[in-house]
Design a protein around this motif. Structure first.
Motif, PDB file in Angstrom:
ATOM      1  N   LYS A 118      -6.057 -45.800   0.325  1.00 45.06           N
ATOM      2  CA  LYS A 118      -5.460 -45.120   1.495  1.00 45.06           C
ATOM      3  C   LYS A 118      -4.510 -46.056   2.252  1.00 45.06           C
ATOM      4  N   TYR A 119      -4.676 -47.376   2.069  1.00 43.82           N
ATOM      5  CA  TYR A 119      -3.749 -48.336   2.672  1.00 43.82           C
ATOM      6  C   TYR A 119      -2.623 -48.598   1.682  1.00 43.82           C
ATOM      7  N   GLN A 120      -1.455 -48.028   1.953  1.00 41.07           N
ATOM      8  CA  GLN A 120      -0.317 -48.152   1.043  1.00 41.07           C
ATOM      9  C   GLN A 120       0.516 -49.407   1.318  1.00 41.07           C
ATOM     10  N   LYS A 121       0.477 -49.872   2.574  1.00 43.78           N
ATOM     11  CA  LYS A 121       1.232 -51.061   2.978  1.00 43.78           C
ATOM     12  C   LYS A 121       0.317 -51.991   3.769  1.00 43.78           C
ATOM     13  N   GLU A 123       0.765 -53.521   6.521  1.00 43.89           N
ATOM     14  CA  GLU A 123       0.714 -53.279   7.975  1.00 43.89           C
ATOM     15  C   GLU A 123      -0.157 -52.076   8.352  1.00 43.89           C
ATOM     16  N   GLU A 124      -0.490 -51.228   7.373  1.00 46.46           N
ATOM     17  CA  GLU A 124      -1.377 -50.079   7.657  1.00 46.46           C
ATOM     18  C   GLU A 124      -2.835 -50.506   7.761  1.00 46.46           C
ATOM     19  N   ALA A 125      -3.183 -51.649   7.179  1.00 44.86           N
ATOM     20  CA  ALA A 125      -4.571 -52.125   7.191  1.00 44.86           C
ATOM     21  C   ALA A 125      -4.854 -52.874   8.492  1.00 44.86           C
ATOM     22  N   PRO A 126      -6.111 -52.848   8.966  1.00 43.77           N
ATOM     23  CA  PRO A 126      -6.452 -53.593  10.183  1.00 43.77           C
ATOM     24  C   PRO A 126      -6.165 -55.089  10.014  1.00 43.77           C
ATOM     25  N   ARG A 127      -5.655 -55.707  11.077  1.00 46.22           N
ATOM     26  CA  ARG A 127      -5.311 -57.124  11.002  1.00 46.22           C
ATOM     27  C   ARG A 127      -6.562 -57.993  11.100  1.00 46.22           C
ATOM     28  N   PRO A 128      -6.715 -59.001  10.242  1.00 48.85           N
ATOM     29  CA  PRO A 128      -7.904 -59.860  10.292  1.00 48.85           C
ATOM     30  C   PRO A 128      -7.950 -60.692  11.570  1.00 48.85           C
ATOM     31  N   VAL A 129      -9.156 -60.908  12.086  1.00 52.05           N
ATOM     32  CA  VAL A 129      -9.354 -61.815  13.217  1.00 52.05           C
ATOM     33  C   VAL A 129      -9.303 -63.261  12.714  1.00 52.05           C
ATOM     34  N   ASP A 130      -9.907 -63.494  11.563  1.00 50.91           N
ATOM     35  CA  ASP A 130      -9.946 -64.822  10.961  1.00 50.91           C
ATOM     36  C   ASP A 130      -8.595 -65.095  10.282  1.00 50.91           C
ATOM     37  N   GLU A 131      -7.896 -66.126  10.749  1.00 50.75           N
ATOM     38  CA  GLU A 131      -6.550 -66.401  10.245  1.00 50.75           C
ATOM     39  C   GLU A 131      -6.527 -66.862   8.786  1.00 50.75           C
TER      40      GLU A 131
END
Length: 203
Positions: A118-121, A123-131
């Motif tokens: 469902k995540y095609q790009k 930027e659509e996925a949640p951004r990680p907290v852990d760098e």
């Protein structure tokens, strides 16, 4: 119980089998978004699979998701690991290792979770907290693949990769990068019921 006996109950990547023989399959995989971490196992007390916990925390498999939404992301299979080779053959390895020396490069491990389709790009996925967790997109790609059961020890994997590369080259396929190890089951799955694959990228 199903997971102990090797049943795979999660989403797996979509691919088309282009060629199949007794020795291997050539598969073409559709584009996907990947969460990955590259690390020296010494950061995890020598555990080569130490990055698993960091990625599992990102998707929320071990509790609250460690991402900025926060949003639970479904677990998928397989979990992929790779070791940079002495000669960095692909751009991602070059950028991740920077000026690392040969010894340091050999020790590094990259572990990847494929995110649900469902995540095609990225930027659509949640951004990680852990760098340490990096999201990136992988385009359509082709691999020569061999499936095997049991425990994927370094010795077993090395033999499978050498044999696969030899078979591919004998059949006229050009190997274009480092191998990946794909493991489909959690550690508590009984070894005879485990599904593993070695994947070698081809042109």
């Amino acid at each position: 119980m199903g997971m102990v006996l090797g049943r795979i109950c999660v989403e797996t990547p979509k691919y088309e089998v282009i060629q199949s023989s007794a020795a291997y399959e050539i598969r073409k995989y559709v584009p996907s978004v990947i969460a990955e971490i590259t690390y020296d196992p010494s950061q995890f007390k020598g555990d080569k699979d130490g990055g698993f916990t960091v990625l599992a925390n990102y998707i929320g498999a071990l509790g609250n998701p460690q991402n900025t939404r926060p949003e639970k992301i479904a677990m998928t299979a397989p979990v992929i690991t790779k070791n940079p080779e002495k000669i960095a053959m692909t751009a991602p390895v070059v950028t991740k290792t920077g000026g690392a020396g040969e010894e340091e490069l050999k020790n590094m491990v990259t572990m990847q979770f494929l995110l649900p389709a469902k995540y095609q790009k990225a930027e659509e996925a949640p951004r990680p907290v852990d760098e340490r967790v990096v999201l990136r997109e992988e385009g359509e790609r082709k691999y020569g693949v061999v499936k095997f059961g049991g425990v994927a020890t370094e010795e077993v994997v090395k033999k499978k990769v050498e044999k696969l590369k030899q078979s591919l080259e004998e059949d006229g396929h050009k190997v274009i990068g480092q191998f990946l190890l794909a493991r489909y089951n959690p550690p508590w799955t009984l070894p005879p019921f485990r599904t593993n694959e070695v994947m070698v990228p081809v042109e």
